[in-house]
Write an enzyme that holds these catalytic residues in place. Structure first.
Site, PDB file in Angstrom:
ATOM      1  N   TYR A   1       0.817  -1.414  -0.069  1.00  0.00           N
ATOM      2  CA  TYR A   1      -0.237  -0.015  -0.014  1.00  0.00           C
ATOM      3  C   TYR A   1       0.918   1.397   0.065  1.00  0.00           C
ATOM      4  O   TYR A   1       0.536   2.535  -0.571  1.00  0.00           O
ATOM      5  CB  TYR A   1      -0.952  -0.090   1.044  1.00  0.00           C
TER       6      TYR A   1
ATOM      7  N   GLU B   1      -8.446  -7.221   4.996  1.00  0.00           N
ATOM      8  CA  GLU B   1      -7.581  -8.345   4.409  1.00  0.00           C
ATOM      9  C   GLU B   1      -6.783  -9.100   5.567  1.00  0.00           C
ATOM     10  O   GLU B   1      -6.542 -10.135   5.442  1.00  0.00           O
ATOM     11  CB  GLU B   1      -6.756  -7.610   3.320  1.00  0.00           C
TER      12      GLU B   1
END
Length: 401
Positions: free
Chosen positions: A94, A136
């Site tokens: 990310y 997640e």
């Protein structure tokens, strides 16, 4: 985020509506050029067609529009989180994505990208990354905790390879370590990862599991994508069909996906599929029959013709075992005399309206235009939005109201 920062993010909505795909296309080109290792994560065909940039542009726009209350996007977050887990996306990635997204905003918007705007989007992105990483992490944990479960990639062996039609072949995948395989909810998919010599990278692809849970193997049924002017030949599907033989070992990620059969409900079910969109419904139907579930089923499938019609005999056999199942098949063109229950032309729900019972749960799978056509028809007939479930293969670019 401060109210001022939220206002700055919302102020970019008109720009995102007008230029979102251009921005995300620029972003992907920038990121994959500067971090080429991520080419092992992203589907090259979806980059080529623009489907991936379009899906990201729609997601960014939705997030900007709902920055005051991102909780309303929980369904979308769950779907994207499932897809990310199936690709083994990790939190550290990310930071890479964020760096290139913010740089792309600055480079594409130019002078309009004030320091205040970039700061606002930085905070917004960090908030979104936190939401996604948390979702997640939960999915990774749940997957690894199952009996036979795992996280990341696990080697499987192709024990059987069975041709289902001229275009679709099934692959029976057994764990190379001879251990158990995790259970799944009918309708979920697994991801396989193959090295593509032409691209010099690994390519992951999601394929619906096309059998009922059994604890021993997964079956995927893959259409060989020949390609056309709009879309290149399918790298992975062609490798599977042409190069992967019985005994070959491939890497597989654990089952994921939220387009699933609600196994607790008892109301009737209508399955509506187009082409290879039949695969998740094979898992659902196999489960219902093996579990002795007596929910009434209406099976509606469309494809180009007899030779490309996968599972036709198996569906009929399952239908004979079920006390309350009707089968309806649409071929683009009927080239030979066949039994009742077949129709010429594209799937037309009005022709089988009498077979669809009131208060049913509707499941639709196929191309985006196929889904939208039948979603709109059902909505016009008064079917409640929450009773219509659909899965668009590939990046989610379909918007329905």
């Amino acid at each position: 985020m401060t109210n001022e920062q939220k206002d700055l993010v919302k102020a970019t909505v008109p720009v995102l509506k007008a230029n979102g795909v251009a921005l995300t296309t620029y972003f992907y080109n920038r990121m994959l050029t500067k971090n080429p290792e991520l080419r092992n994560v992203f589907n090259s065909a979806n980059q080529h067609t623009g489907a991936q940039p379009t899906a990201l542009a729609m997601a960014v726009l939705a997030y900007a529009e709902h920055i005051d209350n991102p909780q309303v996007l929980s369904h979308a977050v769950n779907r994207i989180a499932n897809k990310h887990v199936s690709l083994d996306v990790r939190p550290e990635q990310y930071a890479i994505v964020g760096k290139h997204l913010l740089a792309s905003i600055g480079e594409v918007l130019g002078e309009a990208a004030t320091p205040e705007l970039i700061d606002a989007w930085l905070v917004a992105y960090q908030q979104l990354a936190g939401i996604m990483s948390g979702a997640e992490a939960d999915l990774y944990s749940q997957s690894a905790a199952k009996e036979g479960g795992w996280s990341g990639w696990r080697p499987f062996v192709v024990k059987q390879k069975v041709q289902e039609s001229d275009e679709i072949t099934s692959f029976y995948l057994h764990p190379a370590d001879q251990g158990k395989v995790a259970g799944f909810i009918p309708g979920q998919y697994i991801t396989v990862r193959l090295f593509v010599p032409e691209l010099h990278v690994f390519q992951p692809r999601q394929y619906s599991i096309s059998c009922a849970p059994n604890g021993e193997y997964y079956r995927i049924s893959v259409k060989k994508e020949h390609g056309n002017q709009q879309r290149p030949e399918g790298y992975v599907s062609n490798l599977l069909h042409n190069s992967i033989q019985e005994g070959t070992m491939i890497e597989v990620a654990a089952p994921s996906g939220d387009f699933v059969l609600d196994t607790e409900k008892t109301d009737p079910i209508v399955f509506i599929s187009g082409g290879v969109g039949v695969t998740p419904f094979m898992s659902m139907l196999d489960y219902l029959i093996s579990a002795g579930n007596k929910r009434p089923v209406t099976w509606i499938h469309g494809c180009r013709g007899y030779r490309v019609h996968a599972f036709k005999d198996h569906v009929r056999e399952l239908g004979e075992k079920h006390d309350a199942m009707s089968v309806h098949t649409f071929y683009d063109k009927i080239e030979q005399q066949i039994e009742d229950g077949y129709y010429e032309g594209f799937v037309d729900l009005s022709k089988v309206q009498q077979a669809m019972q009131p208060d049913a749960q509707y499941y639709i799978c196929g191309p985006g235009a196929f889904i939208k056509k039948h979603f709109d028809y059902l909505s016009a007939q008064g079917v409640a939005r929450e009773a219509i479930h659909f899965e668009e293969f590939g990046p989610a670019t379909l918007a329905v109201e």
